[in-house]
Design a protein around this motif. Structure first.
Motif, PDB file in Angstrom:
ATOM      1  N   TRP A  80       0.806  -1.214   0.000  1.00 62.58           N
ATOM      2  CA  TRP A  80       0.000   0.000   0.000  1.00 62.58           C
ATOM      3  C   TRP A  80       0.842   1.269   0.000  1.00 62.58           C
ATOM      4  N   ASN A  81       2.143   1.161   0.041  1.00 59.95           N
ATOM      5  CA  ASN A  81       3.000   2.330   0.150  1.00 59.95           C
ATOM      6  C   ASN A  81       3.925   2.395  -1.060  1.00 59.95           C
ATOM      7  N   GLY A  82       3.595   3.222  -2.033  1.00 59.23           N
ATOM      8  CA  GLY A  82       4.430   3.354  -3.224  1.00 59.23           C
ATOM      9  C   GLY A  82       4.296   2.162  -4.142  1.00 59.23           C
ATOM     10  N   GLN A  83       5.387   1.456  -4.382  1.00 56.60           N
ATOM     11  CA  GLN A  83       5.360   0.314  -5.298  1.00 56.60           C
ATOM     12  C   GLN A  83       6.056  -0.883  -4.661  1.00 56.60           C
ATOM     13  N   THR A  84       5.654  -2.054  -5.075  1.00 57.58           N
ATOM     14  CA  THR A  84       6.293  -3.282  -4.613  1.00 57.58           C
ATOM     15  C   THR A  84       7.465  -3.610  -5.537  1.00 57.58           C
ATOM     16  N   ALA A 141       0.694  15.903  -7.187  1.00 60.32           N
ATOM     17  CA  ALA A 141       0.884  15.195  -5.917  1.00 60.32           C
ATOM     18  C   ALA A 141       2.140  14.330  -5.947  1.00 60.32           C
ATOM     19  N   GLY A 142       2.819  14.228  -7.079  1.00 57.46           N
ATOM     20  CA  GLY A 142       4.030  13.434  -7.193  1.00 57.46           C
ATOM     21  C   GLY A 142       3.792  12.009  -7.649  1.00 57.46           C
ATOM     22  N   ASN A 143       2.544  11.659  -8.003  1.00 63.66           N
ATOM     23  CA  ASN A 143       2.252  10.323  -8.525  1.00 63.66           C
ATOM     24  C   ASN A 143       2.831  10.195  -9.934  1.00 63.66           C
ATOM     25  N   LEU A 144       3.402   9.031 -10.249  1.00 66.74           N
ATOM     26  CA  LEU A 144       4.013   8.786 -11.553  1.00 66.74           C
ATOM     27  C   LEU A 144       3.110   7.882 -12.384  1.00 66.74           C
ATOM     28  N   TYR A 145       2.953   8.202 -13.663  1.00 68.12           N
ATOM     29  CA  TYR A 145       2.064   7.465 -14.555  1.00 68.12           C
ATOM     30  C   TYR A 145       2.868   6.787 -15.657  1.00 68.12           C
ATOM     31  N   TYR A 146       2.504   5.518 -15.934  1.00 67.19           N
ATOM     32  CA  TYR A 146       3.209   4.699 -16.917  1.00 67.19           C
ATOM     33  C   TYR A 146       2.211   3.994 -17.823  1.00 67.19           C
ATOM     34  N   GLU A 147       2.711   3.580 -18.988  1.00 70.61           N
ATOM     35  CA  GLU A 147       1.937   2.724 -19.869  1.00 70.61           C
ATOM     36  C   GLU A 147       2.892   1.772 -20.582  1.00 70.61           C
ATOM     37  N   GLY A 148       2.326   0.640 -21.010  1.00 75.09           N
ATOM     38  CA  GLY A 148       3.133  -0.337 -21.729  1.00 75.09           C
ATOM     39  C   GLY A 148       2.449  -1.684 -21.748  1.00 75.09           C
ATOM     40  N   GLY A 149       2.638  -2.432 -22.799  1.00 74.78           N
ATOM     41  CA  GLY A 149       2.011  -3.732 -22.928  1.00 74.78           C
ATOM     42  C   GLY A 149       0.527  -3.605 -23.223  1.00 74.78           C
ATOM     43  N   ARG A 160      -1.889  -0.978 -21.536  1.00 80.54           N
ATOM     44  CA  ARG A 160      -2.016  -1.044 -20.083  1.00 80.54           C
ATOM     45  C   ARG A 160      -1.453   0.231 -19.469  1.00 80.54           C
ATOM     46  N   ARG A 161      -2.177   0.795 -18.506  1.00 80.06           N
ATOM     47  CA  ARG A 161      -1.761   2.027 -17.843  1.00 80.06           C
ATOM     48  C   ARG A 161      -1.794   1.820 -16.341  1.00 80.06           C
ATOM     49  N   TRP A 162      -0.812   2.388 -15.634  1.00 80.29           N
ATOM     50  CA  TRP A 162      -0.791   2.260 -14.183  1.00 80.29           C
ATOM     51  C   TRP A 162      -0.128   3.477 -13.561  1.00 80.29           C
ATOM     52  N   VAL A 163      -0.339   3.587 -12.247  1.00 79.82           N
ATOM     53  CA  VAL A 163       0.189   4.713 -11.471  1.00 79.82           C
ATOM     54  C   VAL A 163       1.022   4.161 -10.325  1.00 79.82           C
ATOM     55  N   ILE A 164       2.097   4.859 -10.015  1.00 81.69           N
ATOM     56  CA  ILE A 164       2.882   4.576  -8.825  1.00 81.69           C
ATOM     57  C   ILE A 164       2.676   5.769  -7.912  1.00 81.69           C
ATOM     58  N   TYR A 165       2.007   5.511  -6.795  1.00 80.79           N
ATOM     59  CA  TYR A 165       1.626   6.576  -5.877  1.00 80.79           C
ATOM     60  C   TYR A 165       2.828   7.119  -5.127  1.00 80.79           C
ATOM     61  N   ASN A 166       2.776   8.390  -4.832  1.00 79.10           N
ATOM     62  CA  ASN A 166       3.772   9.037  -4.000  1.00 79.10           C
ATOM     63  C   ASN A 166       3.258   8.956  -2.562  1.00 79.10           C
ATOM     64  N   GLY A 167       3.548   7.871  -1.894  1.00 83.44           N
ATOM     65  CA  GLY A 167       3.046   7.634  -0.541  1.00 83.44           C
ATOM     66  C   GLY A 167       2.023   6.524  -0.555  1.00 83.44           C
ATOM     67  N   PRO A 168       1.086   6.552   0.386  1.00 78.32           N
ATOM     68  CA  PRO A 168       0.086   5.477   0.460  1.00 78.32           C
ATOM     69  C   PRO A 168      -0.768   5.403  -0.808  1.00 78.32           C
ATOM     70  N   ALA A 169      -1.121   4.181  -1.191  1.00 81.29           N
ATOM     71  CA  ALA A 169      -1.942   3.965  -2.385  1.00 81.29           C
ATOM     72  C   ALA A 169      -3.373   4.362  -2.091  1.00 81.29           C
ATOM     73  N   GLU A 170      -3.805   5.467  -2.670  1.00 85.38           N
ATOM     74  CA  GLU A 170      -5.176   5.937  -2.519  1.00 85.38           C
ATOM     75  C   GLU A 170      -5.691   6.373  -3.880  1.00 85.38           C
ATOM     76  N   PRO A 171      -6.494   5.522  -4.522  1.00 82.76           N
ATOM     77  CA  PRO A 171      -6.964   5.841  -5.872  1.00 82.76           C
ATOM     78  C   PRO A 171      -7.726   7.160  -5.978  1.00 82.76           C
TER      79      PRO A 171
END
Length: 132
Positions: free
Chosen positions: A12-16, A35-43, A51-62
């Motif tokens: 729940w904190n950033g990325q695994t 907020a410092g969240n990073l956004y990626y896409e690929g595959g 496919r798109r995903w976000v790596i949260y800056n801190g706790p994962a809160e959609p």
């Protein structure tokens, strides 16, 4: 060292570590929000879309994803807010964290955790009783 341990033992904190590896192998950095969240896409996902995903800056809160990025994440638009001059609309509200389960959560009148009495029933509604 602390960051490494957090990535190993928390999801729940950033990325695994798995997310870090997948991002390194398949991800293309698209942008970063205020907020410092990073956004990626690929595959491709199961529906054949990118496919798109976000790596949260801190706790994962959609709910912390801004409206412009939310639209991009859910394939409402193909252009990310970083690639255009996106400006929030006047009616868009600033992010408020989800307070469920905290001391600041909403508790209506009559709740066990709230002071005050429940409003009396009026009109044509009658509460159920076992003998009625």
């Amino acid at each position: 060292m602390k960051t490494l341990l957090l990535q190993i033992f928390t999801w729940w904190n950033g990325q695994t570590l798995g997310t870090r590896y997948h991002t390194w192998r398949h991800g293309t950095h698209v942008g970063k929000d205020e907020a410092g969240n990073l956004y990626y896409e690929g595959g491709l996902d199961s529906e054949g879309r990118t496919r798109r995903w976000v790596i949260y800056n801190g706790p994962a809160e959609p709910s912390a994803i801004p409206a412009g990025w939310h639209g991009w994440m859910h394939h409402r638009t193909d252009v990310s807010p970083a690639a255009e001059t996106y400006a929030a609309r006047s009616w868009e509200k600033a992010h408020q964290p989800n307070l469920t389960g905290t001391g600041r959560a909403y508790r209506p009148k009559g709740s066990i955790l709230n002071q005050g009495a429940r409003p009396h029933v009026t009109g044509d509604y009658d509460a159920w009783t076992p003998k009625s």
